[in-house]
Design a protein around this motif. Structure first.
Motif, PDB file in Angstrom:
ATOM      1  N   SER A 133       0.859  -1.179   0.000  1.00  0.00           N
ATOM      2  CA  SER A 133       0.000   0.000   0.000  1.00  0.00           C
ATOM      3  C   SER A 133       0.896   1.230   0.000  1.00  0.00           C
ATOM      4  CB  SER A 133      -0.939  -0.016   1.208  1.00  0.00           C
ATOM      5  OG  SER A 133      -1.898   1.027   1.130  1.00  0.00           O
ATOM      6  N   ALA A 134       0.335   2.369   0.363  1.00  0.00           N
ATOM      7  CA  ALA A 134       1.100   3.615   0.383  1.00  0.00           C
ATOM      8  C   ALA A 134       0.407   4.611   1.295  1.00  0.00           C
ATOM      9  CB  ALA A 134       1.225   4.195  -1.023  1.00  0.00           C
ATOM     10  N   VAL A 135       1.168   5.603   1.735  1.00  0.00           N
ATOM     11  CA  VAL A 135       0.584   6.782   2.363  1.00  0.00           C
ATOM     12  C   VAL A 135       0.649   7.894   1.333  1.00  0.00           C
ATOM     13  CG1 VAL A 135       0.772   8.502   4.186  1.00  0.00           C
ATOM     14  CG2 VAL A 135       1.223   6.099   4.695  1.00  0.00           C
ATOM     15  N   SER A 136      -0.506   8.430   0.987  1.00  0.00           N
ATOM     16  CA  SER A 136      -0.593   9.493  -0.024  1.00  0.00           C
ATOM     17  C   SER A 136      -0.679  10.852   0.667  1.00  0.00           C
ATOM     18  CB  SER A 136      -1.823   9.289  -0.904  1.00  0.00           C
ATOM     19  OG  SER A 136      -1.754   8.064  -1.613  1.00  0.00           O
ATOM     20  N   PHE A 137       0.120  11.788   0.189  1.00  0.00           N
ATOM     21  CA  PHE A 137       0.090  13.174   0.659  1.00  0.00           C
ATOM     22  C   PHE A 137      -0.469  14.028  -0.474  1.00  0.00           C
ATOM     23  CE2 PHE A 137       3.172  10.968   3.127  1.00  0.00           C
ATOM     24  CZ  PHE A 137       3.142  11.528   4.392  1.00  0.00           C
ATOM     25  N   PHE A 138      -1.454  14.875  -0.163  1.00  0.00           N
ATOM     26  CA  PHE A 138      -2.118  15.627  -1.218  1.00  0.00           C
ATOM     27  C   PHE A 138      -2.612  16.972  -0.708  1.00  0.00           C
ATOM     28  CE2 PHE A 138      -5.140  12.850   0.887  1.00  0.00           C
ATOM     29  CZ  PHE A 138      -6.263  13.635   1.080  1.00  0.00           C
ATOM     30  N   ARG A 153       4.278   7.567  -0.375  1.00  0.00           N
ATOM     31  CA  ARG A 153       5.311   6.731   0.227  1.00  0.00           C
ATOM     32  C   ARG A 153       4.783   5.300   0.285  1.00  0.00           C
ATOM     33  NH1 ARG A 153       9.650   9.043   2.670  1.00  0.00           N
ATOM     34  NH2 ARG A 153       9.892   7.158   3.923  1.00  0.00           N
ATOM     35  N   GLU A 154       5.330   4.444  -0.565  1.00  0.00           N
ATOM     36  CA  GLU A 154       4.856   3.064  -0.660  1.00  0.00           C
ATOM     37  C   GLU A 154       5.511   2.197   0.416  1.00  0.00           C
ATOM     38  OE1 GLU A 154       5.380   1.625  -4.617  1.00  0.00           O
ATOM     39  OE2 GLU A 154       4.202   3.247  -5.526  1.00  0.00           O
ATOM     40  N   LEU A 166       0.125  -2.499  11.478  1.00  0.00           N
ATOM     41  CA  LEU A 166      -0.056  -1.689  10.276  1.00  0.00           C
ATOM     42  C   LEU A 166      -0.121  -0.211  10.643  1.00  0.00           C
ATOM     43  CD1 LEU A 166      -0.483  -1.681   7.226  1.00  0.00           C
ATOM     44  CD2 LEU A 166      -2.931  -2.049   7.621  1.00  0.00           C
ATOM     45  N   TYR A 167      -0.774   0.064  11.743  1.00  0.00           N
ATOM     46  CA  TYR A 167      -0.878   1.439  12.263  1.00  0.00           C
ATOM     47  C   TYR A 167       0.523   2.020  12.480  1.00  0.00           C
ATOM     48  CZ  TYR A 167      -4.031   4.781  14.616  1.00  0.00           C
ATOM     49  OH  TYR A 167      -4.791   5.865  14.945  1.00  0.00           O
ATOM     50  N   ALA A 168       1.417   1.218  13.071  1.00  0.00           N
ATOM     51  CA  ALA A 168       2.769   1.684  13.358  1.00  0.00           C
ATOM     52  C   ALA A 168       3.540   1.963  12.068  1.00  0.00           C
ATOM     53  CB  ALA A 168       3.510   0.647  14.204  1.00  0.00           C
ATOM     54  N   ILE A 169       3.355   1.106  11.067  1.00  0.00           N
ATOM     55  CA  ILE A 169       4.013   1.318   9.771  1.00  0.00           C
ATOM     56  C   ILE A 169       3.534   2.622   9.148  1.00  0.00           C
ATOM     57  CG2 ILE A 169       4.236   0.434   7.417  1.00  0.00           C
ATOM     58  CD1 ILE A 169       3.971  -2.405   8.633  1.00  0.00           C
ATOM     59  N   VAL A 170       2.225   2.826   9.150  1.00  0.00           N
ATOM     60  CA  VAL A 170       1.642   4.032   8.559  1.00  0.00           C
ATOM     61  C   VAL A 170       2.094   5.279   9.315  1.00  0.00           C
ATOM     62  CG1 VAL A 170      -0.537   5.268   8.217  1.00  0.00           C
ATOM     63  CG2 VAL A 170      -0.327   2.885   7.493  1.00  0.00           C
ATOM     64  N   ALA A 171       2.127   5.201  10.645  1.00  0.00           N
ATOM     65  CA  ALA A 171       2.562   6.357  11.449  1.00  0.00           C
ATOM     66  C   ALA A 171       3.992   6.747  11.099  1.00  0.00           C
ATOM     67  CB  ALA A 171       2.445   6.032  12.932  1.00  0.00           C
ATOM     68  N   ARG A 172       4.840   5.752  10.881  1.00  0.00           N
ATOM     69  CA  ARG A 172       6.228   6.032  10.503  1.00  0.00           C
ATOM     70  C   ARG A 172       6.290   6.720   9.137  1.00  0.00           C
ATOM     71  NH1 ARG A 172      11.370   6.989  12.234  1.00  0.00           N
ATOM     72  NH2 ARG A 172      12.893   6.340  10.664  1.00  0.00           N
ATOM     73  N   GLU A 173       5.524   6.221   8.168  1.00  0.00           N
ATOM     74  CA  GLU A 173       5.532   6.807   6.827  1.00  0.00           C
ATOM     75  C   GLU A 173       4.931   8.218   6.846  1.00  0.00           C
ATOM     76  OE1 GLU A 173       7.125   5.523   4.337  1.00  0.00           O
ATOM     77  OE2 GLU A 173       7.627   3.756   5.510  1.00  0.00           O
ATOM     78  N   LEU A 174       3.901   8.418   7.661  1.00  0.00           N
ATOM     79  CA  LEU A 174       3.326   9.752   7.819  1.00  0.00           C
ATOM     80  C   LEU A 174       4.363  10.729   8.355  1.00  0.00           C
ATOM     81  CD1 LEU A 174      -0.210   9.177   9.417  1.00  0.00           C
ATOM     82  CD2 LEU A 174       0.249  10.378   7.288  1.00  0.00           C
ATOM     83  N   SER A 175       5.073  10.299   9.384  1.00  0.00           N
ATOM     84  CA  SER A 175       6.070  11.159  10.012  1.00  0.00           C
ATOM     85  C   SER A 175       7.156  11.553   9.022  1.00  0.00           C
ATOM     86  CB  SER A 175       6.690  10.439  11.207  1.00  0.00           C
ATOM     87  OG  SER A 175       5.699  10.073  12.149  1.00  0.00           O
ATOM     88  N   LEU A 176       7.664  10.576   8.295  1.00  0.00           N
ATOM     89  CA  LEU A 176       8.729  10.850   7.335  1.00  0.00           C
ATOM     90  C   LEU A 176       8.236  11.757   6.206  1.00  0.00           C
ATOM     91  CD1 LEU A 176      10.256   7.265   7.163  1.00  0.00           C
ATOM     92  CD2 LEU A 176      11.360   9.291   8.120  1.00  0.00           C
TER      93      LEU A 176
END
Length: 323
Positions: A133-138, A153-154, A166-176
């Motif tokens: 999946s990915a975290v999309s910034f828009f 960020r995939e 999964l929450y922890a992975i997403v939180a890390r990608e959000l932060s970065l």
């Protein structure tokens, strides 16, 4: 970035806390946080009170239960902010809110947009059995996750992942990701946008605690995914036993498969949970609690008895009582 540039954040959940903490630890200057008032977390399953963190780090707080309210809009206008980082907030921003920010609002969504717009993205990601999946910034607009993309960020999804992992992975990608955007703003670098394609767009529906009901006639593959998808920090998967609501927080497949019984039957117990017969196999339902969070003593469960209700028997008894 000029010192007068004001970056606000908005959030009220665990993801928000992790991202805000990361930014502060990286030396980012966050002027204010928009969040829920303390103690108003009943309708936010993953609520996290950010007031203590803000107090410790000299971040001003704007409390609101409706970001689109007149009072909140007036408060934002008074502060004259430039950017808003959306760390975790479920309400759609109306134009009046968007226009409070001289630059723009950065929205995020933990899917590879335009796929997976809408509600409950992390549970749906597990239920759909995705392996990436990915975290999309828009750039936020008035639609639901439809704004112009800044970047994505995939990430890979571990097998049999629980939603907390999964929450922890997403939180890390959000932060970065937010840190990258902060650096672009600080260095006065251009932020580019690209329109989302409507090809491949999907929209997921809202989920409620009632969607965590364990249904014993479903395939064990579906039930196993459900329990992982709604476990902590969400409300959990549940069923009924001895007229009490029981929640189960972990699940395992029955590798040996040498126990057989009738649908909903308790076949065996161990130190973690109980082995239950489903329509096409058995599952270990582990770490049960009552609705109030108190652990269930496994002595409550009796081998041979059944979880849930026999609907036809319950209707029969109810009709007789009504007579």
């Amino acid at each position: 970035m000029k010192t007068k540039t004001k970056i606000f954040c908005i959030g009220a959940n665990l993801e928000s806390y992790e991202s805000l903490k990361f930014l502060v630890n990286k030396g980012c200057v966050i002027d204010s946080l928009i969040t829920l008032p303390s103690g108003t977390n009943k309708n936010v399953s993953d609520y996290y009170d950010l007031h203590p963190f803000c107090n410790d780090n000299n971040i001003k707080v704007i409390d609101t239960i409706d970001v689109n309210s007149e009072a909140t809009i007036n408060e934002l206008k008074r502060h004259k902010p430039d950017y808003l980082f959306t760390l975790g907030w479920s309400q759609i921003f109306k134009p009046e809110v968007i226009n409070c920010f001289s630059k723009f609002i950065v929205g995020t969504h933990p899917t590879k947009l335009p796929y997976g717009r809408g509600r409950a993205p992390l549970p749906w990601t597990i239920l759909e059995d995705l392996d990436e999946s990915a975290v999309s910034f828009f750039k936020i607009d008035t639609g639901v996750d439809t704004g112009q993309l800044i970047f994505q960020r995939e990430f890979k999804i571990p097998k049999r992942v629980y939603v907390k992992e999964l929450y922890a992975i997403v939180a890390r990608e959000l932060s970065l990701g937010f840190h990258e955007i902060y650096k672009l703003i600080k260095n006065n670098e251009e932020i580019t946008f690209s329109a989302q394609s409507e090809r491949g767009a999907t929209v997921r529906g809202k989920r409620t605690p009632a969607d965590g009901l364990i249904e014993f006639d479903k395939p064990i593959s579906e039930v196993e995914k459900l329990i992982r998808a709604v476990s902590e920090p969400f409300p959990g998967a549940y069923c009924y036993y001895k007229n009490q609501k029981i929640l189960f927080w972990e699940v395992e497949f029955d590798e040996k498969s040498n126990y057989h019984g009738t649908l909903r039957q308790i076949l065996k117990k161990n130190a973690k949970g109980i082995l239950i017969q489903f329509s096409d196999g058995n599952l270990w339902l582990n770490y049960p609690t009552f609705q109030n969070g108190e652990p269930v003593d496994l002595k409550l469960f009796r081998v041979g008895e059944k979880l849930g209700y026999n609907i036809q028997d319950e209707i029969f008894h109810l009709k007789n009582r009504l007579k």
